[in-house]
Design an enzyme around this catalytic site. Structure first.
Site, mmCIF file in Angstrom:
data_model
loop_
_atom_site.group_PDB
_atom_site.id
_atom_site.type_symbol
_atom_site.label_atom_id
_atom_site.label_comp_id
_atom_site.label_asym_id
_atom_site.label_seq_id
_atom_site.Cartn_x
_atom_site.Cartn_y
_atom_site.Cartn_z
ATOM 1 N N ASP A 149 25.702 96.142 42.289
ATOM 2 C CA ASP A 149 24.703 94.959 43.006
ATOM 3 C C ASP A 149 25.579 93.664 42.942
ATOM 4 O O ASP A 149 26.151 93.446 41.856
ATOM 5 C CB ASP A 149 23.414 94.726 42.362
ATOM 6 C CG ASP A 149 22.512 96.111 42.598
ATOM 7 O OD1 ASP A 149 22.711 96.853 43.515
ATOM 8 O OD2 ASP A 149 21.777 96.200 41.694
ATOM 9 N N GLY A 190 22.309 102.001 41.108
ATOM 10 C CA GLY A 190 22.543 103.228 41.902
ATOM 11 C C GLY A 190 21.322 104.194 40.912
ATOM 12 O O GLY A 190 21.395 104.177 39.734
ATOM 13 N N ASP A 231 13.140 104.236 37.078
ATOM 14 C CA ASP A 231 14.169 105.104 36.657
ATOM 15 C C ASP A 231 14.378 104.978 35.124
ATOM 16 O O ASP A 231 14.694 106.231 34.566
ATOM 17 C CB ASP A 231 15.746 104.469 37.020
ATOM 18 C CG ASP A 231 15.914 104.468 38.440
ATOM 19 O OD1 ASP A 231 15.355 105.321 39.295
ATOM 20 O OD2 ASP A 231 16.634 103.406 39.068
ATOM 21 N N GLY A 241 20.791 107.091 40.382
ATOM 22 C CA GLY A 241 21.582 108.047 39.677
ATOM 23 C C GLY A 241 22.205 107.610 38.307
ATOM 24 O O GLY A 241 21.725 108.066 36.952
ATOM 25 N N ASN A 281 21.482 104.707 37.054
ATOM 26 C CA ASN A 281 20.406 104.244 36.110
ATOM 27 C C ASN A 281 19.795 105.240 35.372
ATOM 28 O O ASN A 281 19.231 104.918 34.115
ATOM 29 C CB ASN A 281 19.117 103.506 36.957
ATOM 30 C CG ASN A 281 19.704 101.964 37.495
ATOM 31 O OD1 ASN A 281 20.734 101.535 36.899
ATOM 32 N ND2 ASN A 281 18.923 101.623 38.579
#
Ligand code: ATP
Length: 293
Positions: free
Chosen positions: A13, A39, A242, A41, A43
């Site tokens: 980010d 992302g 997450d 995944g 995280n």
């Protein structure tokens, strides 16, 4: 030690904070800039690894400095990235985020995440079969998720599907998931004709719905339960879902019951919302032991 496989997105980010968003063709001066790793995944992999789980990541990055940093961050968090592929044709996944007046505008470029396909997942079949539980989300192709679901069924590995962000998936993929973990709004999109109560009752011991500060709803085959989360002063809920999944998977792989795995997810996610950032707030096992009974 048991292993958790995470198939999913890896990205960075790039965040600029400004008083006012630029108009077309205009340049404005920002106040602050920072980057964070994300992302879903990545995280979820980091959330589980912080709780001392043995985590293997499947995904792709570009051949650029952002991809190298993404991999380095995962390594620092003890996530095994040996099977993550670097692809030359596209950039690493990136989100360009402008925050003005507390409102976000985001340009998300999937980049290498868009190259995660069924063929790549199939190529890593042996790695998947050496794991004890697998997780996927909706930021890689449907084909990749389907192949993972099929390998898991064949190898009798529990498969957690987090259908986030929401998109239509083949019913056969939803059926193949051992556990389906949407948040409240994703659950309403998945089952538009059912209330949350009806949806969990129809999918006992499978559909686990996270409901923010209320906690988590599921049905144990006899009745539905709201497993309340822990009361905290929340400062940033980014990545709470997450973090929950990392904790939930850690519970399951350590043979906790479904309800106790939900409690571990709640414990970890509630701790994470007391700090800023998605990965920034994810607690280590020692912190949970120190902070809660
Ligand atoms: P995000 O998209 O921000 O990652 P999400 O919408 O996927 O989140 P939520 O249902 O909002 O997921 O939250 C996931 C879990 O995080 C909840 O089930 C709960 O355990 C925990 N949680 C979230 N918000 C709070 C809060 N304010 N206080 C305590 N726990 C919270």
């Amino acid at each position: 030690m048991k292993k958790i496989l995470v198939l999913g997105s890896l990205s960075t980010d790039f965040v600029a904070i400004t008083d006012r968003r630029p108009n077309v063709g205009e340049t404005v001066q920002g106040n602050e800039f920072f980057t964070t790793f994300g992302g879903k995944g990545a995280n979820q992999a980091v959330a589980a690894a912080r709780l001392n789980s043995n985590v293997v990541m499947l995904g792709k990055v570009g051949v650029d400095s952002f991809g190298e940093d993404i991999l380095e961050n995962l390594r620092k968090n003890s996530v095994d990235v040996k099977c993550v592929e670097s692809v030359t044709s596209v950039s690493s996944g990136a989100a360009l985020i402008t925050i003005a007046d507390s409102d976000n505008s985001i340009v998300y470029v999937p980049g290498a995440n868009g190259k995660v396909d069924g063929e790549y997942v199939r190529k890593n079949k042996d790695t998947i079969e050496a794991c004890d539980i697998a997780i996927a989300q909706n930021e890689v192709s449907e084909d990749a998720i389907e192949v993972l679901a099929e390998i898991c069924i064949e190898a009798k590995i529990p498969f957690i599907l987090n259908p986030a962000p929401y998109r239509e998936l083949k019913a056969s993929i939803l059926e193949k998931a051992t556990y389906l973990l949407p948040n409240e709004s994703e659950c309403k999109l998945l089952y538009p004709d059912l209330s949350i109560e009806e949806a969990v009752a129809k999918h006992p011991n499978k559909l686990v719905v996270t409901m923010g500060s209320k906690g988590v709803f599921f049905n144990d085959g006899k009745e539905s339960h709201l497993v309340e989360t822990f009361k905290v002063d929340a400062v940033d809920t980014t990545g709470a879902g997450d973090t929950f999944i990392g904790g939930f998977a850690t519970g399951l792989v350590n043979n906790l019951s479904l309800e106790d795995s939900i409690i571990l997810g709640n414990l970890s996610a509630s701790e994470s919302v007391t700090k800023m950032g998605a990965q920034g707030g994810m607690p280590r096992l020692e912190e949970l032991k120190n902070n809660k009974n």
